[in-house]
Design a protein around this motif. Structure first.
Motif, mmCIF file in Angstrom:
data_model
loop_
_atom_site.group_PDB
_atom_site.id
_atom_site.type_symbol
_atom_site.label_atom_id
_atom_site.label_comp_id
_atom_site.label_asym_id
_atom_site.label_seq_id
_atom_site.Cartn_x
_atom_site.Cartn_y
_atom_site.Cartn_z
ATOM 1 N N ALA A 82 0.826 -1.207 0.000
ATOM 2 C CA ALA A 82 0.000 0.000 0.000
ATOM 3 C C ALA A 82 0.862 1.260 0.000
ATOM 4 N N LEU A 83 1.955 1.229 0.725
ATOM 5 C CA LEU A 83 2.849 2.384 0.752
ATOM 6 C C LEU A 83 3.627 2.516 -0.553
ATOM 7 N N ALA A 84 4.113 1.370 -1.071
ATOM 8 C CA ALA A 84 4.878 1.406 -2.323
ATOM 9 C C ALA A 84 4.028 1.887 -3.490
ATOM 10 N N ASP A 85 2.730 1.620 -3.438
ATOM 11 C CA ASP A 85 1.835 2.056 -4.516
ATOM 12 C C ASP A 85 1.642 3.567 -4.540
ATOM 13 N N ARG A 86 1.882 4.216 -3.408
ATOM 14 C CA ARG A 86 1.534 5.631 -3.286
ATOM 15 C C ARG A 86 2.719 6.568 -3.089
ATOM 16 N N PHE A 87 3.800 6.046 -2.498
ATOM 17 C CA PHE A 87 4.877 6.930 -2.076
ATOM 18 C C PHE A 87 6.181 6.623 -2.806
ATOM 19 N N GLY A 88 7.090 7.580 -2.735
ATOM 20 C CA GLY A 88 8.320 7.476 -3.507
ATOM 21 C C GLY A 88 9.249 6.384 -3.048
ATOM 22 N N ASP A 89 9.354 6.166 -1.716
ATOM 23 C CA ASP A 89 10.298 5.168 -1.218
ATOM 24 C C ASP A 89 9.916 4.796 0.207
ATOM 25 N N LEU A 90 10.453 3.661 0.658
ATOM 26 C CA LEU A 90 10.197 3.162 2.003
ATOM 27 C C LEU A 90 11.515 3.043 2.766
ATOM 28 N N ARG A 91 11.438 3.216 4.069
ATOM 29 C CA ARG A 91 12.543 2.927 4.974
ATOM 30 C C ARG A 91 11.973 2.147 6.156
ATOM 31 N N ARG A 92 12.778 1.245 6.705
ATOM 32 C CA ARG A 92 12.396 0.593 7.949
ATOM 33 C C ARG A 92 13.621 0.568 8.847
#
Length: 264
Positions: A174-184
């Motif tokens: 859901a985040l990858a579909d909407r936002f530029g990048d992810l961090r954890r």
């Protein structure tokens, strides 16, 4: 004791715990499991919490203390002053020798956060808030000004048990579909502090987060101009289901993503 005084106590207490933990960082630890294989504790956690509580008891001997380890309270009182302590947030990082961990202390009155501090000694970063302004290493910080989700960096926070890994996958999708990048980062308080200083644009989970993992960072985000809600978009509390924290400008999009996590 006014809010400025409580902020000062939170800073001293967080520094005391972080100092104890940092002295043992990257040394050998006997690691114990709690409820899950990735939910661990060490003697350093316990000793760091003791150092935090020593500062709190000296300054505010009658106040309640909510702490992750040992026999401290596990629920935030709805009335009166209290302190919420996480001696080492990011213990999995800590025992693996990764630098992203810290000691967090929050002050609450009648269940509402009024001040907080998070000390990340291995990163040389100390954050605190007096409820009106948030600081990193003495400099005022604010949330980011980004408005385009595709230019934003966000993170799914907390951890999903093995029987709920489908939710983790849906959160990432859901985040990858909407936002530029992810961090954890593996440290919720570090992630929340990063929203407060604009390094991250948003943090999300559908889970009911523990207060020691969240309250200090939530106070920082709000004082830095951000927004923190539950999954319904209502103001987040320490007992809310879900946590959606952002710079405020991308909050509606982050809420959309958060609401997809529970969908099967």
């Amino acid at each position: 004791m006014d809010t400025a005084d409580r902020a000062s106590v939170a800073r001293r207490a967080a520094e005391a715990g972080a100092t104890v933990a940092n002295e043992r960082f990257r040394t050998r630890h006997d690691v114990e499991q709690k409820t899950e294989k990735t939910d661990v504790v060490t003697q350093a956690d316990r000793d760091a919490q003791a150092a935090v509580i020593e500062v709190l008891r000296e300054a505010c001997p009658e106040d309640a203390v909510v702490g992750e380890e040992d026999d401290e309270l596990k629920r935030v009182p709805e009335s009166g002053p209290a302190w919420i302590v996480d001696p080492i947030d990011g213990t999995n990082n800590y025992v693996r020798g990764m630098r992203v961990w810290g000691t967090a202390v929050a002050a609450v009155l009648d269940g509402q956060p009024v001040a907080g501090a998070s000390d990340f000694p291995a990163l040389n970063d100390r954050y605190w808030t007096d409820g009106e302004t948030t600081y990193r290493n003495g400099d005022r910080v604010t949330v980011s000004t980004k408005t385009d989700p595709e230019a934003c960096v966000v993170t799914p926070t907390m951890w999903w048990d093995f029987d709920a890994r489908g939710q983790y996958g849906r959160a990432c999708q859901a985040l990858a579909d909407r936002f530029g990048d992810l961090r954890r980062m593996g440290c919720a308080q570090a992630e929340l502090a990063a929203v407060a200083d604009g390094s991250l644009d948003g943090v999300v989970t559908n889970l009911r987060a523990f207060p020691w993992d969240t309250v200090a960072g939530v106070a920082m985000i709000r004082a830095a101009g951000g927004r923190v809600t539950d999954l319904a978009g209502d103001r987040w509390r320490h007992d809310s289901v879900g946590l959606v924290a952002s710079n405020g400008r991308i909050h509606d999009t982050l809420l959309e993503a958060a609401r997809e996590i529970d969908e099967s």
